[in-house]
Write a protein that holds these residues in place. Sequence first.
Motif, PDB file in Angstrom:
ATOM      1  N   ASP A 126       0.633  -1.271  -0.122  1.00  0.00           N
ATOM      2  CA  ASP A 126       0.028  -0.090   0.015  1.00  0.00           C
ATOM      3  C   ASP A 126       1.103   1.465  -0.084  1.00  0.00           C
ATOM      4  OD1 ASP A 126      -1.541   2.222   1.939  1.00  0.00           O
ATOM      5  OD2 ASP A 126      -2.892   1.180   0.688  1.00  0.00           O
ATOM      6  N   VAL A 127       0.315   2.170  -0.632  1.00  0.00           N
ATOM      7  CA  VAL A 127       1.216   3.626  -0.842  1.00  0.00           C
ATOM      8  C   VAL A 127       1.493   4.163   0.642  1.00  0.00           C
ATOM      9  CG1 VAL A 127      -0.638   5.087  -1.131  1.00  0.00           C
ATOM     10  CG2 VAL A 127       1.272   5.766  -1.819  1.00  0.00           C
ATOM     11  N   ASN A 128       0.367   3.856   1.594  1.00  0.00           N
ATOM     12  CA  ASN A 128       0.933   4.528   2.920  1.00  0.00           C
ATOM     13  C   ASN A 128       1.780   3.619   3.693  1.00  0.00           C
ATOM     14  OD1 ASN A 128      -1.049   6.755   2.596  1.00  0.00           O
ATOM     15  ND2 ASN A 128      -2.590   5.224   3.136  1.00  0.00           N
ATOM     16  N   SER A 129       2.020   2.447   3.466  1.00  0.00           N
ATOM     17  CA  SER A 129       3.152   1.626   4.175  1.00  0.00           C
ATOM     18  C   SER A 129       4.279   1.998   3.185  1.00  0.00           C
ATOM     19  CB  SER A 129       2.692   0.035   3.815  1.00  0.00           C
ATOM     20  OG  SER A 129       3.518  -0.781   4.389  1.00  0.00           O
ATOM     21  N   ARG A 130       4.311   2.216   2.226  1.00  0.00           N
ATOM     22  CA  ARG A 130       5.301   2.561   1.479  1.00  0.00           C
ATOM     23  C   ARG A 130       5.955   3.945   1.982  1.00  0.00           C
ATOM     24  NH1 ARG A 130       3.650   3.360  -3.691  1.00  0.00           N
ATOM     25  NH2 ARG A 130       3.488   1.324  -3.892  1.00  0.00           N
ATOM     26  N   SER A 131       5.244   5.031   2.122  1.00  0.00           N
ATOM     27  CA  SER A 131       5.615   6.168   2.778  1.00  0.00           C
ATOM     28  C   SER A 131       5.945   6.030   4.330  1.00  0.00           C
ATOM     29  CB  SER A 131       4.541   7.247   2.576  1.00  0.00           C
ATOM     30  OG  SER A 131       3.541   6.681   3.629  1.00  0.00           O
ATOM     31  N   ALA A 132       5.407   5.152   5.124  1.00  0.00           N
ATOM     32  CA  ALA A 132       5.876   4.765   6.368  1.00  0.00           C
ATOM     33  C   ALA A 132       7.356   4.336   6.378  1.00  0.00           C
ATOM     34  CB  ALA A 132       4.959   3.955   6.831  1.00  0.00           C
ATOM     35  N   ARG A 133       7.731   3.275   5.404  1.00  0.00           N
ATOM     36  CA  ARG A 133       9.129   2.644   5.276  1.00  0.00           C
ATOM     37  C   ARG A 133       9.959   3.790   4.891  1.00  0.00           C
ATOM     38  NH1 ARG A 133       6.215  -1.341   2.664  1.00  0.00           N
ATOM     39  NH2 ARG A 133       6.767  -0.654   0.707  1.00  0.00           N
ATOM     40  N   VAL A 134       9.500   4.694   3.898  1.00  0.00           N
ATOM     41  CA  VAL A 134      10.567   5.812   3.552  1.00  0.00           C
ATOM     42  C   VAL A 134      10.744   6.776   4.659  1.00  0.00           C
ATOM     43  CG1 VAL A 134      10.620   7.765   2.171  1.00  0.00           C
ATOM     44  CG2 VAL A 134      10.015   5.668   1.161  1.00  0.00           C
ATOM     45  N   LEU A 135       9.779   6.957   5.513  1.00  0.00           N
ATOM     46  CA  LEU A 135      10.018   7.987   6.663  1.00  0.00           C
ATOM     47  C   LEU A 135      10.550   7.228   7.590  1.00  0.00           C
ATOM     48  CD1 LEU A 135       6.336   9.461   6.683  1.00  0.00           C
ATOM     49  CD2 LEU A 135       8.469  10.536   6.044  1.00  0.00           C
ATOM     50  N   PHE A 136      10.640   6.116   8.114  1.00  0.00           N
ATOM     51  CA  PHE A 136      11.053   5.402   8.904  1.00  0.00           C
ATOM     52  C   PHE A 136      12.740   5.204   8.825  1.00  0.00           C
ATOM     53  CE2 PHE A 136      12.735   1.426  10.904  1.00  0.00           C
ATOM     54  CZ  PHE A 136      12.713   1.803  12.370  1.00  0.00           C
ATOM     55  N   PHE A 137      13.024   5.051   7.406  1.00  0.00           N
ATOM     56  CA  PHE A 137      14.462   5.111   7.017  1.00  0.00           C
ATOM     57  C   PHE A 137      15.215   6.212   7.249  1.00  0.00           C
ATOM     58  CE2 PHE A 137      13.074   1.076   4.298  1.00  0.00           C
ATOM     59  CZ  PHE A 137      13.406   0.160   5.467  1.00  0.00           C
ATOM     60  N   LEU A 138      14.403   7.499   7.030  1.00  0.00           N
ATOM     61  CA  LEU A 138      15.073   8.777   7.168  1.00  0.00           C
ATOM     62  C   LEU A 138      15.627   8.871   8.672  1.00  0.00           C
ATOM     63  CD1 LEU A 138      12.733  10.945   4.766  1.00  0.00           C
ATOM     64  CD2 LEU A 138      15.034  10.073   4.371  1.00  0.00           C
ATOM     65  N   VAL A 139      15.035   8.184   9.625  1.00  0.00           N
ATOM     66  CA  VAL A 139      15.571   8.590  10.795  1.00  0.00           C
ATOM     67  C   VAL A 139      17.107   8.489  11.164  1.00  0.00           C
ATOM     68  CG1 VAL A 139      15.354   8.010  13.451  1.00  0.00           C
ATOM     69  CG2 VAL A 139      13.354   7.800  11.680  1.00  0.00           C
ATOM     70  N   VAL A 140      17.746   7.520  10.988  1.00  0.00           N
ATOM     71  CA  VAL A 140      19.177   7.222  11.234  1.00  0.00           C
ATOM     72  C   VAL A 140      20.005   8.351  10.370  1.00  0.00           C
ATOM     73  CG1 VAL A 140      20.974   5.672  11.045  1.00  0.00           C
ATOM     74  CG2 VAL A 140      18.756   4.916  11.947  1.00  0.00           C
ATOM     75  N   PRO A 141      19.869   8.558   9.184  1.00  0.00           N
ATOM     76  CA  PRO A 141      20.677   9.289   8.292  1.00  0.00           C
ATOM     77  C   PRO A 141      20.367  10.822   8.836  1.00  0.00           C
ATOM     78  CG  PRO A 141      19.043   8.305   6.994  1.00  0.00           C
ATOM     79  CD  PRO A 141      19.134   7.267   8.270  1.00  0.00           C
ATOM     80  N   GLY A 142      19.241  10.997   9.118  1.00  0.00           N
ATOM     81  CA  GLY A 142      18.735  12.561   9.363  1.00  0.00           C
ATOM     82  C   GLY A 142      19.311  12.668  10.814  1.00  0.00           C
ATOM     83  N   HIS A 143      19.234  11.818  11.970  1.00  0.00           N
ATOM     84  CA  HIS A 143      19.775  12.168  13.203  1.00  0.00           C
ATOM     85  C   HIS A 143      21.399  12.203  13.010  1.00  0.00           C
ATOM     86  CE1 HIS A 143      16.564  12.642  15.744  1.00  0.00           C
ATOM     87  NE2 HIS A 143      15.879  11.786  15.471  1.00  0.00           N
ATOM     88  N   LEU A 144      22.128  11.264  12.186  1.00  0.00           N
ATOM     89  CA  LEU A 144      23.524  11.462  12.217  1.00  0.00           C
ATOM     90  C   LEU A 144      23.971  12.641  11.828  1.00  0.00           C
ATOM     91  CD1 LEU A 144      24.273   7.760  10.990  1.00  0.00           C
ATOM     92  CD2 LEU A 144      24.867   8.805  13.116  1.00  0.00           C
ATOM     93  N   VAL A 145      23.262  13.387  10.499  1.00  0.00           N
ATOM     94  CA  VAL A 145      23.539  14.797  10.193  1.00  0.00           C
ATOM     95  C   VAL A 145      23.298  15.696  11.288  1.00  0.00           C
ATOM     96  CG1 VAL A 145      23.041  16.413   8.409  1.00  0.00           C
ATOM     97  CG2 VAL A 145      23.072  13.980   7.772  1.00  0.00           C
ATOM     98  N   PHE A 146      22.116  15.555  12.041  1.00  0.00           N
ATOM     99  CA  PHE A 146      21.940  16.479  13.155  1.00  0.00           C
ATOM    100  C   PHE A 146      22.825  16.682  14.101  1.00  0.00           C
ATOM    101  CE2 PHE A 146      17.316  15.728  11.564  1.00  0.00           C
ATOM    102  CZ  PHE A 146      17.697  16.617  10.312  1.00  0.00           C
ATOM    103  N   LEU A 147      23.340  15.326  14.736  1.00  0.00           N
ATOM    104  CA  LEU A 147      24.133  14.989  15.979  1.00  0.00           C
ATOM    105  C   LEU A 147      25.655  15.519  15.491  1.00  0.00           C
ATOM    106  CD1 LEU A 147      23.379  11.398  17.293  1.00  0.00           C
ATOM    107  CD2 LEU A 147      22.657  13.722  17.967  1.00  0.00           C
TER     108      LEU A 147
END
Length: 511
Positions: free
Chosen positions: A401-422
């Motif tokens: 489902d498209v909403n499940s697909r977007s959930a995976r994309v958003l979840f995978f952004l957590v680690v690289p995003g926080h590494l940049v912010f840290l």
Amino acid sequence: MSSKPEQKETHQANGAVPGDHLTSPEQGQLAEPSDFLGPDGNGVEAVVLECRANAKGVREDDALLENGSQSNESDDTSTNQSPEPASPLKETSFSIGLQVLFPFLLAGFGTVAAGMVLDIVQHWDVFKNVTNLFILVPALLGLKGNLEMTLASRLSTAANIGQMDTPKEFWKMITGNMALLLVQATVVGFLASIAAVVFGWIPDGHFSLYHAVLLCASSVATAFVASLVLGMIMIGVIIGSRKMGINPDNVATPIAASLGDLVTLALLSGISCGLYKDLESKFYVNALVCALFLALLPIWIFIARKDSATWEVLCSSWEPVVIAMAISSVGGLILDRTVSDPNFAGMAVFTPVINGVGGNLVAVQASRISTYLHMSGMAAESSKAAPWKCPSPCSTFCSSDVNSRSARVLFFLVVPGHLVFLYTISSMQGGHTTLTLIFIVFYMTAALLQVLILLYIADWMVHWMWGRDLDPDNFSIPYLTALGDLIGTGLLALSFRILWLIGDRDSDVGD
């Protein structure tokens, strides 16, 4: 005269039957069967299609579902056309990630800046002497979730379904929603100050009238000015994204938070510091500031009442906003009790970051699901249209489902995003914590767990509200962002305490 098959093909090729063939010239009603008889008395097959307005609506919806695609497939009208709900948003994981990435990073750097500000102002006299201001921080920063993100989600849905296409509709929508936003900001700011006074008074058993008035004036003024500025930014973002062919749901809510935390925290610090200087010598100044913004409420209510849609929201949306404010205030109480301990002073710089990132990502998901439900035409009264039971984690994150697909994309952004912010925080020498491997592991675990919980709750909550005939744009995001503040602050405080207990001296926690 052409044969019957030729006539049928002609009607199908044109995509519509001329109006004068379908209606009588006098009454404009549907023609009688006899009107379609040929000269020889034999019937001529005719294809009766939807009216032009409905066909136009279908074409507009299809164009939106293709995210601005100029495909003409929807112009092909056939006899097999049925009034089924529109298909889901046809976006790939790459397109979702590409549209979300830039505003996500922009919002993240805004939270980093807010964390740096909080790390500095926690040592100011006003924050040292009036520690209840820390309780206000998550509640006021949460306004972007309670109010601004709700506004962004509401306007994104309105833009996607064509309710802002004409200048009249546009200005009516804008003025009504801005007046609504200012009413909510003033009331929520006032209630947040009361919550801060109560939560600060109960544990300590000490009440100060001077501090209570200072909290009230600072909270109301900050909430009003921040909401006014951010609301105007949101309107510009949604207009610009529509003109550029970008789905507003992917960019509006993160940009709502890009400057939200920084602006709100800077305003709170500056206003409270200025009012604190005049607290004892000019006590009436604090009371006048609070009374001024409360006195403006009838004006904004009058403007909001002119639009039936915003008036309905104003009358019915207080429950999620007030409850979300209370939830965020509990997170503020955790922050107050943790940061006040010198051993955990380094937590201040990371709190806006982890809370902001979690709230931004879940707001994007909630806004997307809400728009999906509006555009798909699912009937709220149909018990089969919305799940009444909690969805399984597999259906939330692993389905096609498209909403499940977007959930995976958003979840995978957590680690690289926080590494940049840290890395950014470390480069700017913010906080009182050295980024060791064990600290990063604990921090990332807390961040991933926070977003995982929020995305799962969003999948259930938005569908549940839709099934209860509640607009998720107005009701879901305040709860979700407030839960993000509470979960993020709680998990971060727990991580710092565990690091301190296990003696991670290399990270210099609390120095």
